[in-house]
Design an enzyme around this catalytic site. Structure first.
Site, PDB file in Angstrom:
ATOM      1  N   ARG A  96       0.668  -1.146  -0.308  1.00  0.00           N
ATOM      2  CA  ARG A  96       0.144   0.343  -0.064  1.00  0.00           C
ATOM      3  C   ARG A  96       0.922   1.336   0.065  1.00  0.00           C
ATOM      4  O   ARG A  96       2.111   0.808   0.566  1.00  0.00           O
ATOM      5  CB  ARG A  96      -0.847  -0.006   1.543  1.00  0.00           C
ATOM      6  CG  ARG A  96      -1.994  -1.315   1.485  1.00  0.00           C
ATOM      7  CD  ARG A  96      -3.535  -0.803   2.729  1.00  0.00           C
ATOM      8  NE  ARG A  96      -3.664  -2.457   2.760  1.00  0.00           N
ATOM      9  CZ  ARG A  96      -4.651  -1.923   2.698  1.00  0.00           C
ATOM     10  NH1 ARG A  96      -5.368  -1.055   3.547  1.00  0.00           N
ATOM     11  NH2 ARG A  96      -4.621  -3.272   4.034  1.00  0.00           N
ATOM     12  N   HIS A 137      -9.921  -6.299  -4.377  1.00  0.00           N
ATOM     13  CA  HIS A 137      -9.229  -7.312  -4.496  1.00  0.00           C
ATOM     14  C   HIS A 137     -10.211  -7.137  -5.661  1.00  0.00           C
ATOM     15  O   HIS A 137     -10.520  -6.201  -6.601  1.00  0.00           O
ATOM     16  CB  HIS A 137      -9.509  -8.373  -4.374  1.00  0.00           C
ATOM     17  CG  HIS A 137      -8.915  -9.132  -3.099  1.00  0.00           C
ATOM     18  ND1 HIS A 137      -7.118  -9.179  -3.210  1.00  0.00           N
ATOM     19  CD2 HIS A 137      -9.055  -9.164  -1.845  1.00  0.00           C
ATOM     20  CE1 HIS A 137      -7.134  -9.481  -2.192  1.00  0.00           C
ATOM     21  NE2 HIS A 137      -7.837  -9.680  -1.468  1.00  0.00           N
ATOM     22  N   ASN A 140     -13.839  -5.517  -6.898  1.00  0.00           N
ATOM     23  CA  ASN A 140     -13.894  -4.398  -5.965  1.00  0.00           C
ATOM     24  C   ASN A 140     -13.405  -3.137  -6.779  1.00  0.00           C
ATOM     25  O   ASN A 140     -14.107  -2.630  -7.700  1.00  0.00           O
ATOM     26  CB  ASN A 140     -12.971  -4.158  -5.107  1.00  0.00           C
ATOM     27  CG  ASN A 140     -13.072  -5.255  -2.972  1.00  0.00           C
ATOM     28  OD1 ASN A 140     -12.180  -5.921  -3.244  1.00  0.00           O
ATOM     29  ND2 ASN A 140     -14.560  -5.834  -3.497  1.00  0.00           N
ATOM     30  N   ASP A 167      -6.738  -7.693 -12.029  1.00  0.00           N
ATOM     31  CA  ASP A 167      -4.854  -8.145 -11.587  1.00  0.00           C
ATOM     32  C   ASP A 167      -4.355  -8.728 -12.730  1.00  0.00           C
ATOM     33  O   ASP A 167      -3.168  -7.732 -13.144  1.00  0.00           O
ATOM     34  CB  ASP A 167      -4.866  -8.761 -10.955  1.00  0.00           C
ATOM     35  CG  ASP A 167      -5.679  -9.260  -9.102  1.00  0.00           C
ATOM     36  OD1 ASP A 167      -6.004  -8.122  -9.455  1.00  0.00           O
ATOM     37  OD2 ASP A 167      -5.981 -10.287  -8.505  1.00  0.00           O
TER      38      ASP A 167
END
Length: 383
Positions: A96, A137, A140, A167
């Site tokens: 993050r 993820h 989302n 992803d």
């Protein structure tokens, strides 16, 4: 010589986006060193099934990579990374925003050591913005991007995909593109830079035609309202035995060919009034019967294959899209790189290693003595 044999990459990524990106770069010849903590659980790299006590995911995603175990909560580990940065001038991380800075490994700190450093940060929502620190993820990012508002059906609502679009198609691929573009920029100017790769950002253009039309003044897209989302005969159709076929017969010549085969009289592929008739036709025969009917027909109709059928598919094998690697005497199948080079072909040198297999060798190359290495082991630097 491989296409990227002059690149050296430090990989601090986990789960899927970063590891998939660095695997592709490693397949193309880049020297990739994956740095992680063996004590930190990675739900992708530790998932079943396991082969010779190694996850199939690990054997694939860590392919062609060296691995090093470092506990970044220790000061010695941070010093080791800074030594590595003198040699490895590309870094990919997936923490993050702010985490690497707190560790003393942020971009601004590391360019003091290597001004040519290309520093790629992969996150869900980017390095700035009100959502930047929020967890997420794939599902989302798909939800917030707008895509799921017009995907699925009116009856079902949004549907879960069998793959991780944000992803891989966004996080991984945009990282690869950005890194290689930054390498070219560095070749031109001698300067490195920080790359901010957001999976949420990258999904916005995936709204594609519907999104572009909406931004250009068109209607708000909804489910089953458009040419490509169920609002035409472009769709999946169930067979008598519960399998499915895809129909993409949009252009007139393909649509006319399909209508001839199905014995349907229709004006155009967008004439949705005939959709129920197409469904009834496909439900009249089994999957294998339709396979035989369509096998030599060029009308944009293809079967929905399962992975067992895909692995055995003649075209897949002729294209070399499945490779076999040796894992302690056992042959293991993996997906190959999909990019074809006429000269600088990819090599699949070895299957993925568990974290830490190259730690001692790398430490020796950095100039550490056996006593120093042993002392660091005892102080959890490699934990």
């Amino acid at each position: 010589m491989n296409a990227l044999s002059n690149l050296k990459i430090l990989d601090f990524t986990t789960l899927l986006p970063g590891p998939f990106a660095t695997m592709q770069l490693a397949d193309m010849g880049a020297e990739v060193l994956k740095v992680s903590s063996p004590s930190k659980y990675d739900l992708v790299l530790e998932a079943e099934p396991k082969i010779k006590e190694k996850s199939a995911n690990l054997l694939w995603l860590n392919r062609n990579k060296k691995t090093m175990a470092l506990n970044l909560k220790t000061g010695e580990a941070i010093k080791i990374v800074k030594k590595l940065i003198e040699e490895y001038d590309i870094l990919v991380e997936q923490f993050r925003p702010g985490v690497m800075e707190k560790l003393g490994l942020g971009y601004d700190e590391l360019i003091k050591i290597n001004p040519k450093l290309i520093y790629c940060s992969i996150t869900g929502y980017g390095q700035s913005g009100v959502l930047s620190s929020k967890a997420g993820h794939d599902i989302n990012y798909l939800a917030r991007s707008g895509l799921m508002s017009f995907s699925g059906t009116k009856k079902s609502g949004p549907v879960i995909y069998g793959t991780q679009i944000a992803d891989i198609a966004v996080g991984s691929m945009n990282s690869i593109v950005a890194i290689l573009a930054a390498v070219n920029y560095r070749n031109l100017t001698g300067k490195g830079q920080h790359l901010d790769i957001s999976m949420m950002d990258g999904l916005l253009p995936f709204n594609s035609l519907s999104g572009a039309q909406y931004l250009g003044g068109g209607d708000l897209p909804t489910r089953e309202s458009d040419l490509l989302n169920g609002g035409s005969n472009y769709d999946f159709y169930k067979t008598k035995d519960g399998r499915y076929f895809s129909v993409g017969s949009l252009e007139k010549k393909f649509w006319d060919g399909l209508c001839d085969i199905l014995e349907i009289d229709a004006n155009s592929a967008t004439d949705i009034s005939v959709k129920e008739e197409i469904r009834e036709k496909f439900m009249s025969k089994d999957f294998e019967e339709w396979l035989e009917i369509f096998k030599d027909k060029d009308v944009c109709v293809e079967p929905v294959l399962n992975l067992d059928e895909v692995v055995q598919d003649k075209n897949i094998n002729e294209r070399g899209l499945i490779v076999e690697l040796d894992v302690d005497g056992e042959k293991v199948k993996q997906f190959a790189s999909p990019i074809k080079f006429s000269k600088s072909k990819q090599e699949y040198k070895f299957a993925g290693k568990t974290i830490g297999e190259d730690t001692v060798d790398i430490m020796r190359k950095l100039g550490y003595s056996e006593d120093e290495i042993e002392d660091m082991k005892n102080n959890d630097v490699f934990k």
